[in-house]
Every structure is written in structure tokens, then in C-alpha cells.
Design an enzyme around this catalytic site. Structure first.
Site, mmCIF file in Angstrom:
data_model
loop_
_atom_site.group_PDB
_atom_site.id
_atom_site.type_symbol
_atom_site.label_atom_id
_atom_site.label_comp_id
_atom_site.label_asym_id
_atom_site.label_seq_id
_atom_site.Cartn_x
_atom_site.Cartn_y
_atom_site.Cartn_z
ATOM 1 N NE ARG A 81 -4.008 1.939 1.648
ATOM 2 C CZ ARG A 81 -4.979 2.270 2.348
ATOM 3 N NH1 ARG A 81 -4.451 2.067 4.061
ATOM 4 N NH2 ARG A 81 -5.961 2.451 2.020
ATOM 5 N NE ARG A 90 -6.171 3.772 -1.624
ATOM 6 C CZ ARG A 90 -6.353 3.936 -0.622
ATOM 7 N NH1 ARG A 90 -7.359 3.777 0.543
ATOM 8 N NH2 ARG A 90 -6.470 5.714 -0.773
ATOM 9 C CG ASP A 93 -8.929 0.979 -0.014
ATOM 10 O OD1 ASP A 93 -8.864 0.791 1.311
ATOM 11 O OD2 ASP A 93 -10.477 2.097 -0.163
ATOM 12 C CG ASP A 95 -12.456 0.932 2.958
ATOM 13 O OD1 ASP A 95 -11.818 0.441 3.259
ATOM 14 O OD2 ASP A 95 -12.944 1.159 1.914
HETATM 15 N N1 LIG Z 1 -15.108 0.740 7.986
HETATM 16 C C1 LIG Z 1 -13.625 0.410 7.907
HETATM 17 N N2 LIG Z 1 -13.010 0.163 7.051
HETATM 18 C C2 LIG Z 1 -11.846 0.931 6.801
HETATM 19 N N3 LIG Z 1 -11.211 1.506 7.535
HETATM 20 C C3 LIG Z 1 -12.304 2.029 8.021
HETATM 21 C C4 LIG Z 1 -13.556 2.335 8.619
HETATM 22 N N4 LIG Z 1 -13.367 2.952 9.137
HETATM 23 C C5 LIG Z 1 -12.555 3.629 10.128
HETATM 24 N N5 LIG Z 1 -11.779 3.089 8.515
HETATM 25 C C6 LIG Z 1 -10.684 3.954 9.187
HETATM 26 O O1 LIG Z 1 -10.297 4.874 7.596
HETATM 27 C C7 LIG Z 1 -8.893 5.156 8.129
HETATM 28 C C8 LIG Z 1 -8.373 5.420 6.298
HETATM 29 O O2 LIG Z 1 -8.347 4.809 5.484
HETATM 30 P P1 LIG Z 1 -8.327 4.610 3.903
HETATM 31 O O3 LIG Z 1 -6.980 5.040 3.704
HETATM 32 O O4 LIG Z 1 -8.105 3.134 3.472
HETATM 33 O O5 LIG Z 1 -9.410 5.367 3.309
HETATM 34 P P2 LIG Z 1 -10.217 5.630 2.309
HETATM 35 O O6 LIG Z 1 -10.153 3.932 1.897
HETATM 36 O O7 LIG Z 1 -9.023 6.151 1.021
HETATM 37 O O8 LIG Z 1 -11.030 6.563 2.383
HETATM 38 P P3 LIG Z 1 -12.917 6.004 2.484
HETATM 39 O O9 LIG Z 1 -13.183 5.303 3.643
HETATM 40 O O10 LIG Z 1 -13.591 7.105 1.954
HETATM 41 O O11 LIG Z 1 -12.813 4.334 2.116
HETATM 42 C C9 LIG Z 1 -8.341 3.735 8.264
HETATM 43 O O12 LIG Z 1 -7.079 4.449 8.981
HETATM 44 C C10 LIG Z 1 -9.275 3.077 9.367
HETATM 45 O O13 LIG Z 1 -8.479 3.897 10.859
HETATM 46 N N1 LIG Z 2 -13.676 3.994 -8.127
HETATM 47 C C1 LIG Z 2 -13.610 3.601 -7.055
HETATM 48 N N2 LIG Z 2 -12.886 4.669 -6.782
HETATM 49 C C2 LIG Z 2 -12.498 4.830 -4.881
HETATM 50 C C3 LIG Z 2 -11.985 3.994 -4.526
HETATM 51 C C4 LIG Z 2 -12.677 2.905 -5.204
HETATM 52 O O1 LIG Z 2 -12.196 1.582 -4.326
HETATM 53 N N3 LIG Z 2 -13.437 2.344 -6.398
HETATM 54 N N4 LIG Z 2 -11.173 3.879 -3.558
HETATM 55 C C5 LIG Z 2 -11.592 5.444 -2.603
HETATM 56 C C6 LIG Z 2 -10.322 5.275 -1.618
HETATM 57 O O2 LIG Z 2 -11.124 4.065 -0.656
HETATM 58 C C7 LIG Z 2 -11.136 6.591 -3.084
HETATM 59 N N5 LIG Z 2 -11.697 5.838 -4.864
#
Ligand SMILES: Nc1ncnc2c1ncn2[C@@H]1O[C@H](COP(=O)(O)OP(=O)(O)OP(=O)(O)O)[C@@H](O)[C@H]1O
Ligand SMILES: Nc1nc2c(c(=O)[nH]1)N=C(CO)CN2
Length: 159
Positions: A81, A90, A93, A95
Site C-alpha cells: 500500500r 493504491r 484497499d 474496507d
Molecule cells: N469501516 C472501515 N473500514 C476501514 N477503515 C476504516 C473504517 N472506518 C474507519 N476507517 C479508518 O479509515 C482510515 C483511512 O482508511 P483509508 O485510507 O483506507 O481510507 P480510504 O479507503 O482512502 O477512504 P474511504 O474510507 O472513504 O474508503 C483507516 O486507517 C481506518 O482507521
Molecule cells: N472507483 C473507485 N474509486 C475509489 C475507490 C475504489 O475502491 N473504487 N476507493 C477509494 C478509497 O477508498 C477512493 N476512490
């Protein structure tokens, strides 16, 4: 065991290989993957980066939420990452979308993931692994998707 729904995304390197490697790593980390979606090619948000390959997985785990998040972050680090900026490109990712019917709002972790309902790149693959009403939200992924449209997401085959 708790039921979990996870989102996967990749927009750097061999995206399909990254998704596959992440799924294998989930199993090694104590998350049993029970269903996986197809791979979806989705326009990046924001747009100034390569397109993503997105997927969703339904599974079961004995890990409590904070440990599950730590396991996902560990997998993201292992797969290279690059945390250059929020919402930036990245290799992988991961979530947490849902964890049973838990609602959680802490500085590090929000469950359900707060942006599910506005993201076709989450809802389209999610609709393939979870047919019924979503935990907490109470509506199906397809119903939510119908409200926002596919936003250019298209299914491109198995992961
Ligand atoms: N449900 C969740 N799943 C994963 N990470 C989470 C969640 N809720 C909060 N976070 C926090 O979000 C922080 C940032 O995560 P990350 O950099 O993956 O965000 P992102 O994927 O860019 O944006 P998004 O959260 O909008 O998808 C993580 O370090 C984590 O602590
Ligand atoms: N299409 C797409 N766009 C993104 C994505 C993703 O998984 N798909 N994840 C992000 C960070 O969470 C930001 N933007």
C-alpha cells in the site's frame, strides 16, 4: 463467529492479482471468505488516478472489529500500500462495510462504512454477495444502487 461484509479495491499494478492475493491473505488472517463478487471496473473517485477493479466479499470471523481492522491494514501493508493521500491510488484497499448488525463510531473505525450508499463501486459488487436487506441500513444493495445508478461501473468477469 461474526458475519462480515468487506469491500476490496485495487488501481495499481496487476489489479486482479492484488484482489486474489488479498482474498488469500484474509483466509490466513482468520477471516473465512464465504462468497466473492465478480470483479467490477469502476471510474476512480476522484478522477485523477487509474480506474479501479472493485469487489466485495462476505465472510465470517472470530476477530473483534478492531482486530479485524488491524488485520486488513496489515494485509494492505503486505501488498504494498502507498498511503500518499486520502482517496489516492493504491495496490489494495480493504474496507469493513458491515460487521453483524453492529453500529460503531470511533476515531479509527466506523461501521457500517459511512459512504456505502453513495458509492456504486461498493454497492454493485456488494449486491452479488448479499441479496437481502443490508444490516443496519435495512435496504438491499440493489435498491440503494437503483437510487444512484451504476456511475460507470461495469462487471468484467471473475476475480
Ligand atoms: N469501516 C472501515 N473500514 C476501514 N477503515 C476504516 C473504517 N472506518 C474507519 N476507517 C479508518 O479509515 C482510515 C483511512 O482508511 P483509508 O485510507 O483506507 O481510507 P480510504 O479507503 O482512502 O477512504 P474511504 O474510507 O472513504 O474508503 C483507516 O486507517 C481506518 O482507521
Ligand atoms: N472507483 C473507485 N474509486 C475509489 C475507490 C475504489 O475502491 N473504487 N476507493 C477509494 C478509497 O477508498 C477512493 N476512490
Amino acid at each position: 463467529m461474526s458475519a462480515v461484509l468487506l469491500a476490496l479495491g485495487s488501481n495499481l499494478g496487476d489489479r486482479r492479482a492484488n484482489l486474489r492475493a488479498a482474498l488469500a491473505a484474509l483466509e490466513d488472517a482468520g477471516i473465512t471468505v464465504q462468497r466473492t463478487s465478480f470483479a467490477w471496473e469502476t471510474p476512480p473517485v476522484p478522477a485523477d488516478q487509474p480506474p479501479f477493479l472493485n469487489a466485495a466479499a462476505a465472510g465470517a470471523t472470530g476477530l473483534p472489529p478492531a482486530e479485524l481492522l488491524a488485520a486488513l491494514k496489515q494485509i494492505e501493508r503486505a501488498l504494498g500500500r502507498r498511503p500518499a493521500r486520502r482517496w489516492g491510488p493504491r495496490p489494495i484497499d480493504l474496507d469493513i462495510l458491515f460487521y453483524d448488525s453492529l453500529r460503531l463510531d470511533t476515531p479509527d473505525l466506523t461501521i457500517p462504512h459511512p459512504r456505502i450508499a453513495e458509492r456504486a463501486f461498493v454497492l454493485a459488487p456488494l449486491s452479488e454477495v448479499w441479496d437481502g436487506p443490508l444490516p443496519v441500513l435495512g435496504e438491499t444493495a440493489l435498491a440503494l444502487l437503483g437510487r444512484i445508478g451504476l456511475q460507470g461501473a461495469r462487471r468484467v468477469g471473475p476475480i
